[in-house]
Design an enzyme around this catalytic site. Structure first.
Site, PDB file in Angstrom:
ATOM      1  N   CYS A   2       1.085  -1.385  -0.229  1.00 38.55           N
ATOM      2  CA  CYS A   2       0.336  -0.011  -0.084  1.00 38.55           C
ATOM      3  C   CYS A   2       0.882   1.434  -0.061  1.00 38.55           C
ATOM      4  O   CYS A   2       2.232   0.865   0.623  1.00 38.55           O
ATOM      5  CB  CYS A   2      -0.888   0.100   0.734  1.00 38.55           C
ATOM      6  SG  CYS A   2      -2.204  -1.076   1.123  1.00 38.55           S
ATOM      7  N   TRP A  73      -2.545  -2.640  -1.623  1.00 41.12           N
ATOM      8  CA  TRP A  73      -2.080  -3.871  -1.826  1.00 41.12           C
ATOM      9  C   TRP A  73      -3.597  -4.981  -0.877  1.00 41.12           C
ATOM     10  O   TRP A  73      -3.038  -4.783   0.418  1.00 41.12           O
ATOM     11  CB  TRP A  73      -1.188  -4.240  -1.572  1.00 41.12           C
ATOM     12  CG  TRP A  73      -0.661  -5.430  -1.986  1.00 41.12           C
ATOM     13  CD1 TRP A  73      -0.494  -6.651  -3.352  1.00 41.12           C
ATOM     14  CD2 TRP A  73      -0.135  -6.454  -0.750  1.00 41.12           C
ATOM     15  NE1 TRP A  73      -0.561  -7.833  -3.869  1.00 41.12           N
ATOM     16  CE2 TRP A  73      -0.052  -8.126  -1.667  1.00 41.12           C
ATOM     17  CE3 TRP A  73      -0.545  -7.186   0.517  1.00 41.12           C
ATOM     18  CZ2 TRP A  73      -0.195  -9.064  -1.406  1.00 41.12           C
ATOM     19  CZ3 TRP A  73      -0.127  -8.006   1.374  1.00 41.12           C
ATOM     20  CH2 TRP A  73      -0.142  -9.963   0.331  1.00 41.12           C
ATOM     21  N   ASN A  99      -1.685   1.435   5.742  1.00 45.65           N
ATOM     22  CA  ASN A  99      -0.932   0.882   4.581  1.00 45.65           C
ATOM     23  C   ASN A  99      -0.420  -0.177   6.230  1.00 45.65           C
ATOM     24  O   ASN A  99       0.029   0.161   7.162  1.00 45.65           O
ATOM     25  CB  ASN A  99       0.525   1.855   4.481  1.00 45.65           C
ATOM     26  CG  ASN A  99       1.821   0.587   3.940  1.00 45.65           C
ATOM     27  OD1 ASN A  99       1.488  -0.567   3.950  1.00 45.65           O
ATOM     28  ND2 ASN A  99       2.413   1.056   4.107  1.00 45.65           N
ATOM     29  N   GLY A 100      -0.801  -1.294   6.132  1.00 47.97           N
ATOM     30  CA  GLY A 100      -0.292  -2.637   7.454  1.00 47.97           C
ATOM     31  C   GLY A 100      -1.433  -3.174   7.781  1.00 47.97           C
ATOM     32  O   GLY A 100      -2.752  -3.095   6.647  1.00 47.97           O
ATOM     33  N   GLU A 491      15.573 -19.338  -8.780  1.00 45.93           N
ATOM     34  CA  GLU A 491      15.406 -17.711  -8.648  1.00 45.93           C
ATOM     35  C   GLU A 491      15.038 -18.058 -10.457  1.00 45.93           C
ATOM     36  O   GLU A 491      14.522 -16.944 -10.759  1.00 45.93           O
ATOM     37  CB  GLU A 491      17.121 -17.254  -8.598  1.00 45.93           C
ATOM     38  CG  GLU A 491      16.541 -15.499  -8.951  1.00 45.93           C
ATOM     39  CD  GLU A 491      15.763 -14.713  -8.404  1.00 45.93           C
ATOM     40  OE1 GLU A 491      15.355 -14.809  -7.100  1.00 45.93           O
ATOM     41  OE2 GLU A 491      15.677 -13.009  -9.249  1.00 45.93           O
TER      42      GLU A 491
END
Ligand code: F6R
Length: 618
Positions: A2, A73, A99-100, A491
């Site tokens: 976010c 997000w 955010n969180g 990866e």
């Protein structure tokens, strides 16, 4: 995850906040919203599901010089209009962005609902709005109500709110490690943001000279037209010294490339050179790490190294383990930070933990670091973001200096990490007398070639485009590698799956015969890393086992390896190179292959679905 942007000043806030959100979109792009305080002092709200650009589509931009924006997000509640931030209270006095995660949101929500608050979204964030509203209903000022809310919520997060009315006022706070807030002011204007690029308009101002302040956990900022003031959650004033940031940390520009990811892949020769700058003396042919926090005595007393990270940074840690064992002469382990933090590992003052992370904000990595610190271990971070949580917790930081990375898939920061891990391993080996002078000089000479060799791999992308066309319809890829190339196989598979959404798995090549070989048929493509290194013959055997079962093989070989090239379906080549450089080189063709396959599938390369650049939730 976010992104938050706030503006208070004399200019129109909408374009400034909109641009800021676009620059923060790498943090999340499930929905976006902006609240502007209009000329009548009322809150004008615009929201969209999906990317920030959707906010601009109607062309209907509210006027006003104060506002707050958010790009989301999703954690609690799917991406939807109702779940998009900002969230307003029922009287539209305040608009809140977050955010969180509010860890105690269920308990708070139940209590607030019982008290008559009506919730319109499925988010945890909406309780913040109602908590501020509750405080104001009880007669507290906006600031007091905001601080009260900050004292009531649990969890790591950044929260900001704007107040309606003529007096422009934005409050923002940071709790724990998950959400940063950075503040800048210049020429009678002030901005807050989750990250530096959001503040570009103020950081380019002549009167600012790139000065910013980062909130620490438990700190709050109040932004008004008179300036900014820092407080703790009890309202006590805090003195904060701004710090200078470079343009490089702030600029976000594709420089003519179609995607940030491609630009960042192309920047890898410079990223590797920059990681070595002032750390390698190519005349004395020694590695010197001025930023390494341990004394010679402490280095001599180390008895173990643990390397941690998540995702791509975990793969770097796994490569680092091989390098530290081989060149540093110390027992080394690599582990996912998200697992490590929940174990109870034995850590002593003689344990060195190396935490790797592009962002320095990944919640699991930061929490694992805190655990190491609490247990008395020594802690170094290899990270790209200066001033990040990781760099604050660590005893010392070996910065990647790769420049800002915007593509959600990490590329140049991976190679920068591998470079620094090489330096760290050689430095430990030199300092502990494990490497003799001749060997360490040979390793340093090898490193000097890295930028050139990586550049050679990037000189012609036609070969990657061609192979992407060849393999684009494939549904399953198996990546194989051994030794230091096993994490590179991981990866390669991660890059492919995250940006193309094609299923890919990675295995240490020696594990093939213990199960995965049952998958091999003509539909499965095996990408085999078989450069000329000490395990080459072993991988050749694994490749032959796949071919014997009608599997298709795309091999990454060392130039001139005509024999194995004749036995596989297609080959990509890396230049001949010393063994410690090989993982840096084998990575590049896999990045390019993933990029071109994703391009052919018309995927959103820079912002793949469901992902975000910094994972600040657990
Ligand atoms: C993959 C990718 C992620 C990150 C992971 C850790 O391309 O970018 O897997 O590597 O989320 O992020 P950092 O390195 O910021 O800790």
């Amino acid at each position: 995850m976010c992104g938050i942007v706030g503006y208070v000043g004399e200019q129109e806030a909408w374009p400034i906040i909109f641009e800021g959100l676009r620059r923060l979109e790498y943090r999340g792009y499930d929905s976006a919203g902006i609240a502007i305080i209009g000329p009548q002092g009322d809150i004008q709200l615009r929201k969209t599901v999906g990317k920030v650009n959707g906010l601009d589509e109607s062309g209907d931009h509210p006027l006003g010089s104060v506002g707050l924006g958010h790009t989301r997000w999703a954690t609690h509640g799917r991406p939807s209009y109702a779940n998009a931030h900002p969230h307003t209270d029922c009287e539209q006095r305040i608009a809140v962005v977050h955010n969180g995660i509010v860890e105690n949101y269920l308990e708070l929500k139940r209590r607030l609902a019982d008290a008559g608050h009506v919730f319109e979204s499925e988010t945890d964030s909406e309780v913040l709005t109602h908590l501020v509203e509750e405080g104001m209903d009880r007669g507290l000022s906006f600031q007091e109500a905001f601080r009260r809310m900050g004292r009531m919520v649990k969890g790591s997060q950044a929260i900001s709110a704007v107040l309606q009315g003529d007096g422009a006022e934005i409050c923002a706070l940071r709790l724990g490690h998950a959400g940063g807030i950075v503040v800048a002011q210049a020429d009678g204007q002030a901005m807050i943001g989750s990250d530096l690029p959001a503040l570009l308009p103020l950081l380019q101002s002549e009167s600012n000279m790139g000065q910013v302040s980062f909130l620490d956990t438990g700190e709050m900022v109040v932004v008004t037209r008179d300036g900014v003031e820092y407080q703790d959650l009890e309202g006590n004033h805090i003195d904060k010294q701004p710090r200078m940031v470079s343009q490089e940390e702030v600029q976000v520009d594709k420089a003519g490339y179609r995607h940030f990811m491609l630009k960042e892949i192309m920047e890898q020769p410079q990223a590797v050179a920059s990681a070595m700058r002032e750390r390698v003396n190519f005349e004395t042919r020694r590695v010197d790490l001025p930023d390494f926090p341990l004394s010679s005595q402490e280095i001599a007393e180390l008895d173990r190294v643990i390397l941690i990270g998540c995702g791509t940074s975990l793969h770097a840690a796994q490569v680092g383990r091989h390098l530290v064992e081989r060149y540093g002469g110390l027992p080394a382990e690599a582990e996912s930070a998200s697992e490590f933090r929940y174990r109870d590992p034995y850590i002593s003052p003689r344990t060195l933990v190396v935490a790797i992370g592009q962002s320095g904000e990944t919640a699991d990595t930061v929490a694992a670091m805190q655990m190491v610190k609490d247990k008395g271990g020594r802690l170094v971070t290899i990270c790209n973001a200066e001033g990040s949580q990781a760099s604050r917790i660590a005893d010392g930081s070996l910065y990647m200096r790769a420049g800002i990375e915007i593509g959600v898939a990490s590329t140049k920061t991976f190679l920068a990490s591998l470079t620094i891990l090489n330096l760290l391993a050689i430095f430990l080996g030199q300092s502990r007398g494990f490497l003799d002078t001749a060997k360490s000089q040979e390793l340093v000479d090898g490193l000097a070639q890295a930028p050139r060799l990586i550049g050679e791999l990037l000189a012609d992308s036609a070969v990657y485009q061609h192979l992407a066309q060849e393999y684009v319809g494939t549904d399953y890829f198996l990546f194989l590698g051994r030794g230091v190339n096993a994490p590179i196989a991981s990866e390669g598979s991660l890059k492919l799956k995250e940006i193309s959404y094609v299923h890919a798995e990675a295995y240490p090549a020696g594990e093939m015969k213990h199960g995965p070989i049952a998958l091999i048929d003509n539909d499965m493509v095996t990408v085999a890393l078989a450069p000329k290194d000490s395990l080459y013959e072993k991988v050749v055997n694994n490749v032959r086992e796949v071919k014997a079962r009608d599997g298709r093989v795309l091999a990454v070989l060392t130039e001139g390896d005509t024999q194995l090239a004749a036995a596989v379906d297609h080959a990509l080549y890396i230049p001949e190179a010393p063994e410690h450089l090989i993982p840096l080189l084998t990575t590049v063709p896999l990045q390019m292959l993933a990029y071109h396959i994703a391009l052919l599938l018309d995927r959103d390369v820079d912002q793949p679905r469901n992902l975000a650049k910094s994972v600040t939730v657990e």
